[in-house]
Scaffold this active site. Structure first.
Site, short mmCIF file in Angstrom:
data_model
loop_
_atom_site.label_atom_id
_atom_site.label_comp_id
_atom_site.label_asym_id
_atom_site.label_seq_id
_atom_site.Cartn_x
_atom_site.Cartn_y
_atom_site.Cartn_z
N HIS A 263 97.65 79.37 23.03
CA HIS A 263 97.38 80.28 24.14
C HIS A 263 97.84 79.61 25.42
O HIS A 263 97.68 78.40 25.60
CB HIS A 263 95.89 80.63 24.22
CG HIS A 263 95.61 81.81 25.07
ND1 HIS A 263 95.47 81.72 26.44
CD2 HIS A 263 95.47 83.12 24.76
CE1 HIS A 263 95.24 82.93 26.93
NE2 HIS A 263 95.24 83.80 25.94
N ASP A 314 93.56 86.80 17.82
CA ASP A 314 94.35 87.65 16.94
C ASP A 314 94.28 87.20 15.48
O ASP A 314 94.38 88.03 14.57
CB ASP A 314 95.81 87.67 17.39
CG ASP A 314 95.98 88.29 18.76
OD1 ASP A 314 95.35 89.34 18.99
OD2 ASP A 314 96.72 87.75 19.59
#
Length: 384
Positions: A263, A314
């Site tokens: 991320h 996710d």
């Protein structure tokens, strides 16, 4: 040619502060807050409607305000008949995110407040968008599979109505609560790619529908919202937890992209992962499909050891959606059904304190040079 002093360049705008917001804070040390409220507490105790109200209005609603807000959303869910007609004309194999993007754009022309960017009008349009993005997803899915859209159920929450509109059945409360929690987790995430796209569009004083259309187009990409759809394909390829480590090491050796990891902002892990992982464990026990979360955990363990990369939401969202009964093609649209609340809040904030977003680029092309093209001076003079 005039020269400029070269400014510091940050590829992908990494670390660049592009604006101010009171809506959401992503803490690099695995924290996430909506207007000062911790996401973990909100996920446990709040409803999506309450969170949407908070994002749009700045403060939590009281009981009367929440009831009124929920009723307003329920009353706006129905799509104009021409939109349904349009959905029937689209190719059956259209990706649901392409359908959603097109549907949001078309909805704009049926809103009488389309060109009004005032705060009050933007709140009204936000309520309509939160209500109708969900309906666009469910109705278009049914139409593409040869089924008729179902009537709205004003007695159901956004999460409950989504299940009903998709399948024709109202699931047990625990299942509705799970989707409600997922909606809360996905409702906003600061200046992510789709939200920033919405704010850039809004900064030109284009309306909220144009901004949300931009956001939908951005969300589809596999490096953003499309990651959870791709993550499920990855888990199906792996199949069982005992194959996960070898599969991952092989992919790393060939430098292939692994979905569901890394991320741009978080340095110590995605703050939403623990909640999504917990939902996954409970769903696995209830459905007898515990292998999916086991694969995720083995991948997470191996990736941390091999590359020191943490999982993002996710990775776990993909099997959670699957166990809830949603096909992978709907993973990103479900993301949008929640994130539309955040998109709208950011558009409102942008319009209320607007400055055109217009960054500069770092030119890396040739230096100034004379023109020696096909149209030489002689040829040009002859033509004149």
């Amino acid at each position: 040619m005039a020269t400029e002093k070269k400014s510091e360049y940050s590829p992908g705008l990494a670390g660049v502060i592009a604006g101010e917001t009171e809506i959401c804070w992503v803490d690099p040390n695995a924290g996430l807050m909506y207007r000062g409220y911790d996401i973990h507490e909100m996920a446990q105790r709040a409803s999506f409607e309450e969170v949407a109200y908070l994002l749009l209005n700045g403060e939590l609603p009281d009981i009367k305000q929440l009831a009124q807000f929920s009723q307003q959303i329920a009353a706006e869910r129905g799509l104009p008949p021409p939109i349904l007609k349009m959905l029937r004309l689209l190719p059956r194999d259209s990706h649901p995110m392409d359908v959603l993007r097109t549907g949001v754009s078309m909805l704009s022309m049926f809103d009488k407040e389309l060109s009004d960017n005032s705060h009050a009008a933007n709140i009204h349009k936000s309520i309509r968008l939160i209500a109708r993005v969900s309906t666009l997803i469910t109705d278009s899915w049914r139409i593409s599979h040869g089924e008729e859209p179902l009537p709205e159920r004003s007695d159901l929450t956004q999460a409950g109505n989504f299940f009903y509109k998709l399948s024709g059945e109202v699931p047990p409360d625990w299942k509705i609560r799970m989707l409600d929690t997922i909606f809360i987790l996905y409702a906003d995430h600061e200046f992510n790619a789709s939200t920033f796209a919405a704010r850039v569009t809004a900064s030109t004083l284009a309306g909220i529908y144009a901004a949300v259309t931009s956001a939908c187009g951005t969300l589809k990409g596999p490096l953003h919202g499309g990651a959870n759809e791709e993550s499920m394909k990855m888990l199906e390829e792996i199949g069982t937890a005992d194959r996960a480590e070898a599969w991952l090491k092989k992919k790393l050796a060939t430098k292939e992209k692994i979905m569901g990891f890394g991320h741009r902002v978080y340095k110590k892990g995605d703050s939403r992962v623990p909640v999504m992982r917990e939902i996954g464990h409970e769903l696995g026990k209830r459905t007898g499909k515990e292998q999916w979360i086991s694969i995720c955990e083995k991948l997470e363990e191996t990736m941390d050891r091999e590359k020191h990369l943490c999982a993002n939401v996710d990775l776990y969202a993909a099997p959670v959606f699957w166990m809830l009964g949603f096909p992978p093609e709907l993973n990103t649209p479900i993301f949008a059904a929640s994130r539309v609340a955040g998109w709208c809040a950011h558009v409102i904030e942008q319009h209320d304190n607007n400055r055109l977003i217009r960054p500069r680029s770092l030119y890396t092309g040739p230096a100034a040079r004379p023109y020696h093209g096909v149209l030489s001076d002689g040829a040009a003079s002859h033509k004149r």
